[in-house]
Design a protein around this motif. Sequence first.
Motif, PDB file in Angstrom:
ATOM      1  N   MET A   1      -8.820  24.335 -22.745  1.00 51.08           N
ATOM      2  CA  MET A   1      -9.735  25.481 -22.743  1.00 51.08           C
ATOM      3  C   MET A   1      -9.338  26.288 -21.519  1.00 51.08           C
ATOM      4  N   HIS A   2      -8.499  27.270 -21.774  1.00 46.54           N
ATOM      5  CA  HIS A   2      -7.867  28.028 -20.690  1.00 46.54           C
ATOM      6  C   HIS A   2      -8.616  29.335 -20.451  1.00 46.54           C
ATOM      7  N   PHE A   3      -9.363  29.359 -19.348  1.00 44.41           N
ATOM      8  CA  PHE A   3     -10.130  30.549 -18.967  1.00 44.41           C
ATOM      9  C   PHE A   3      -9.246  31.457 -18.121  1.00 44.41           C
ATOM     10  N   PHE A   4      -9.703  32.693 -17.953  1.00 38.24           N
ATOM     11  CA  PHE A   4      -8.946  33.672 -17.167  1.00 38.24           C
ATOM     12  C   PHE A   4      -9.783  34.122 -15.982  1.00 38.24           C
ATOM     13  N   SER A   5      -9.116  34.402 -14.920  1.00 34.52           N
ATOM     14  CA  SER A   5      -9.794  34.680 -13.655  1.00 34.52           C
ATOM     15  C   SER A   5     -10.218  36.151 -13.547  1.00 34.52           C
ATOM     16  N   PRO A   6     -11.404  36.482 -13.084  1.00 34.47           N
ATOM     17  CA  PRO A   6     -12.535  35.601 -12.772  1.00 34.47           C
ATOM     18  C   PRO A   6     -13.181  35.046 -14.047  1.00 34.47           C
TER      19      PRO A   6
ATOM     20  N   ALA B   1     -10.766  21.472 -14.082  1.00 34.89           N
ATOM     21  CA  ALA B   1     -10.147  22.641 -13.428  1.00 34.89           C
ATOM     22  C   ALA B   1      -9.732  22.248 -12.007  1.00 34.89           C
ATOM     23  N   VAL B   2      -8.918  21.178 -11.924  1.00 34.76           N
ATOM     24  CA  VAL B   2      -8.437  20.728 -10.610  1.00 34.76           C
ATOM     25  C   VAL B   2      -7.042  21.295 -10.361  1.00 34.76           C
ATOM     26  N   PHE B   3      -6.394  20.859  -9.290  1.00 39.56           N
ATOM     27  CA  PHE B   3      -5.091  21.416  -8.949  1.00 39.56           C
ATOM     28  C   PHE B   3      -4.105  21.284 -10.112  1.00 39.56           C
ATOM     29  N   GLU B   4      -3.166  22.219 -10.146  1.00 43.42           N
ATOM     30  CA  GLU B   4      -2.239  22.307 -11.284  1.00 43.42           C
ATOM     31  C   GLU B   4      -1.037  21.375 -11.123  1.00 43.42           C
ATOM     32  N   THR B   5      -1.265  20.079 -11.020  1.00 42.69           N
ATOM     33  CA  THR B   5      -0.115  19.157 -11.070  1.00 42.69           C
ATOM     34  C   THR B   5      -0.471  18.014 -12.012  1.00 42.69           C
TER      35      THR B   5
ATOM     36  N   SER C   1      -8.867  20.650 -20.725  1.00 42.44           N
ATOM     37  CA  SER C   1      -8.200  21.011 -19.470  1.00 42.44           C
ATOM     38  C   SER C   1      -8.057  22.518 -19.393  1.00 42.44           C
ATOM     39  N   ASN C   2      -8.260  23.048 -18.192  1.00 40.43           N
ATOM     40  CA  ASN C   2      -8.082  24.481 -17.957  1.00 40.43           C
ATOM     41  C   ASN C   2      -6.667  24.767 -17.457  1.00 40.43           C
ATOM     42  N   THR C   3      -5.760  23.851 -17.653  1.00 40.37           N
ATOM     43  CA  THR C   3      -4.407  24.043 -17.126  1.00 40.37           C
ATOM     44  C   THR C   3      -3.802  25.369 -17.595  1.00 40.37           C
ATOM     45  N   SER C   4      -2.988  25.968 -16.729  1.00 41.02           N
ATOM     46  CA  SER C   4      -2.348  27.237 -17.075  1.00 41.02           C
ATOM     47  C   SER C   4      -1.038  27.017 -17.818  1.00 41.02           C
ATOM     48  N   TYR C   5      -0.349  25.948 -17.492  1.00 39.83           N
ATOM     49  CA  TYR C   5       1.007  25.763 -18.017  1.00 39.83           C
ATOM     50  C   TYR C   5       1.291  24.349 -18.535  1.00 39.83           C
TER      51      TYR C   5
ATOM     52  N   LEU D   1     -18.178  18.049 -10.709  1.00 38.74           N
ATOM     53  CA  LEU D   1     -17.607  16.962  -9.906  1.00 38.74           C
ATOM     54  C   LEU D   1     -16.580  17.516  -8.923  1.00 38.74           C
ATOM     55  N   GLU D   2     -16.745  17.151  -7.659  1.00 34.49           N
ATOM     56  CA  GLU D   2     -15.750  17.549  -6.648  1.00 34.49           C
ATOM     57  C   GLU D   2     -15.266  16.320  -5.891  1.00 34.49           C
ATOM     58  N   MET D   3     -14.267  16.541  -5.022  1.00 36.46           N
ATOM     59  CA  MET D   3     -13.679  15.424  -4.289  1.00 36.46           C
ATOM     60  C   MET D   3     -14.465  15.080  -3.031  1.00 36.46           C
TER      61      MET D   3
ATOM     62  N   VAL E   1      -2.330  14.904 -10.462  1.00 39.77           N
ATOM     63  CA  VAL E   1      -3.784  15.004 -10.283  1.00 39.77           C
ATOM     64  C   VAL E   1      -4.488  14.948 -11.638  1.00 39.77           C
ATOM     65  N   LYS E   2      -3.940  15.662 -12.613  1.00 42.14           N
ATOM     66  CA  LYS E   2      -4.576  15.701 -13.940  1.00 42.14           C
ATOM     67  C   LYS E   2      -4.612  14.281 -14.529  1.00 42.14           C
ATOM     68  N   LYS E   3      -3.522  13.517 -14.273  1.00 41.49           N
ATOM     69  CA  LYS E   3      -3.446  12.155 -14.832  1.00 41.49           C
ATOM     70  C   LYS E   3      -4.611  11.316 -14.310  1.00 41.49           C
TER      71      LYS E   3
ATOM     72  N   ALA F   1     -14.612  22.526  -8.272  1.00 44.55           N
ATOM     73  CA  ALA F   1     -15.476  23.699  -8.087  1.00 44.55           C
ATOM     74  C   ALA F   1     -14.725  24.776  -7.305  1.00 44.55           C
ATOM     75  N   GLY F   2     -13.436  24.931  -7.649  1.00 39.80           N
ATOM     76  CA  GLY F   2     -12.634  25.953  -6.983  1.00 39.80           C
ATOM     77  C   GLY F   2     -12.797  27.297  -7.670  1.00 39.80           C
ATOM     78  N   THR F   3     -11.745  28.127  -7.561  1.00 40.12           N
ATOM     79  CA  THR F   3     -11.778  29.476  -8.129  1.00 40.12           C
ATOM     80  C   THR F   3     -12.212  29.428  -9.588  1.00 40.12           C
ATOM     81  N   MET F   4     -11.575  28.565 -10.371  1.00 42.94           N
ATOM     82  CA  MET F   4     -11.845  28.553 -11.804  1.00 42.94           C
ATOM     83  C   MET F   4     -13.077  27.720 -12.153  1.00 42.94           C
ATOM     84  N   GLY F   5     -13.166  26.520 -11.572  1.00 41.47           N
ATOM     85  CA  GLY F   5     -14.276  25.621 -11.914  1.00 41.47           C
ATOM     86  C   GLY F   5     -15.628  26.292 -11.707  1.00 41.47           C
TER      87      GLY F   5
END
Length: 693
Positions: A426-431, A376-380, A403-407, A319-321, A383-385, A298-302
């Motif tokens: 499914m790559h969204f753009f900010s905001p 939409a969790v951290f970009e590593t 996944s909303n991953t950027s790269y 879902l959050e941590m 974590v995604k795994k 539930a960060g910037t993107m989520g």
Amino acid sequence: MAGRFEVRDGVGIVWVDNPPVNAISHAVRLALLDGLRQAAADDSVKAVVIACSGRTFMAGADITEFASGPKAPNLPEVIAEFDRFGKPLVAAIHGTAFGGGFEVALGCHYRVADARAQVGLPEVKLGILPGAGGTQRLPRVAGVEAALNAMVSGDPVPAKVAARMGAIDRIVEGDVTEGAVAFAREVVADGAKLRRVRDLPVPPVPEGFFAEARKRVAKERRNLFSPQRIVDAVEAAATLDFDAGIAREGALFMECMKNSQAKALQHVFFAERQVSKIPGLPDGVKPRAINKVAVIGAGTMGGGIAMNFANAGIPVTILEMSQEAADRGLGIIKKNYDATAAKGRLTQEQVDTRMGLLRPTLSYDDLSDADLVIEAVFETLEVKKKVFEQLDRVAKPGAILASNTSYLSIDTIAGYTKRPGDVLGMHFFSPANVMKLLEIVRGAQTAPDVLATALDVAKRIKKVGVVAGNAHGFIGNRMLEGYGREANILVLEGATPQQVDKALVDFGMPMGLFQMMDLAGLDIGYKSRKDREPGSFDPRSGRVADLLVEAGRLGQKTQAGIYDYAPGDRTPRPSEVTAGFIKQAAQEFGLPQRTFTDQEIVERCFLALFNIGCEVLREGMAYRASDIDITYLYGYGFPAYRGGPMFWAENEVGLANALEKIRGYAETYGARWWTPSPLLERLVAEGKRLKDL
Ligand code: NAD
């Protein structure tokens, strides 16, 4: 025949019938004239109603005539016949009467509309102006200011609003044709007065109105050609007699048609209609049903992603941590909705309904009923795994895992599950609740119906879905790298950040690159450079930003980045500190200093982006050049009146010229980052165009 004629109790009905939207084709124009001839010849007909079969009034011009130009009689000639017609004419409007459709209605003496109908003159969106009398007639019925605003925005006007403006004479519930026939009988009973719009006076405007309007329009519709011509046309309505005004409208219409912006905006119009067509998708593929969604993070993107679904009435589990992270995320969403409500764009009840659709959780078990999960969790990858392994365990069969991953690679992520066919990007753009672009990343194993579902979901949440292949940065961010690299190196060579930003904004970008970096935070790029293979990017491009981050200047959030900021003020101010770092970096890399014109700046930034765009196409990572254009319009604010970066390069620079310039940059700056795309070389060698691909 695209119409027919009928007489009902002394009222002739000229029916238009050209499914699906009664576009004003050549056949429709002939049907209108034929109907009028029959009505004129029949003495039992005392008044005439223009009505349309099917779901709408004439919704606009026939777009298939755009390329060839209309065959005679054209619409202004048809409407001129309305003016010569000797019996009362009533338009019966249902559905949407846009563009030429509304101009036909304005050519009638009276307008009756269904309460749910909409009217409007959206020509400005295609870089032109209403050319069948709309600019002269609308001010006569709605007043100058309302008419001008409607035409400059091009937005639809609900019938009830149009009635208040004076553009609709009666709103009816129930069958609109019946309502119009009844209205026509009343007109006949009242002496069958012809109220030709051309004969009505234009209401006066205060001194200086048009000078003010030009200024306002220049600000609101920055750099656009046709809105200014619309002001000219309305001024003509207010100052000339009707026929002279019509002639002026015609001349201004032609000016718009010849302008490059009209071609660019028409390209965008067709590009938007193409983008959801997926080559090779088997016939009859049905999207899966999506009734419940889950978002992870539930960060910037989520948070923004979840809002899109709540806005569409779809329940979302988030879902959050930790409870704290969940509370923070939900709190930001609430704040966003409250801000919208404070502006009057949402009611408190709507805010409550939307918030009520969001269900925070800390447990994966709560995701077992989701039809679509977006991560939409951290970009590593680590974590995604973890996330995708858990999802594989709990998600129900057939659930789509996005996944909303950027790269990161969608195929790698899909490999963390035993159901790679159900995985895609499914790559969204900010905001994420605002930007209209959704890059849909097709993995090697993504199932066709999963792709079709993502496109369908995009529409439901009012996004424009562009399908991209699975390459680093997909379409948009991959190309952005070239743009960012050149802007940064230009600064090391003697251009200032403020000059680069100004050149980009004058070109039509909503914000300069350095302003954007300060807004996003310089630490984001810093972290990603630390994670990347050293040879995979130009070390010169991130040097200044690295120095700034290491000095604690992270951008707007620290009130200092590339620019300085005064407390509580987002205005970028040139910074001495940054200038010092630029000098230091330029010396480190031994870059000679010189001055640049704005044109050089723009061309270098966007030709770098375009060259990568050609590679994206060559590799099949985008289906068509126009999809790339759409990506840049909706994801990055590239000016629509330039058609998108691919259209711009082809039409404003020229492919051969672009290739020559790119070769020149390769000579000066080295081939590592400037090797011309073989696709561009092939197009130029074969004299082909991007759309021939
Ligand atoms: P962020 O740091 O703002 O939010 C990430 C959230 O995920 C945090 O709230 C964190 O608590 C939560 N989280 C982390 N690990 C988790 C786990 N295992 N389970 C549940 N929640 C977890 O990051 P962001 O900017 O929203 O980016 C998220 C993703 O979106 C990244 O992959 C990023 O590359 C991508 N993205 C970001 C942008 C952007 O502009 N920020 C744009 C497009 C895509």
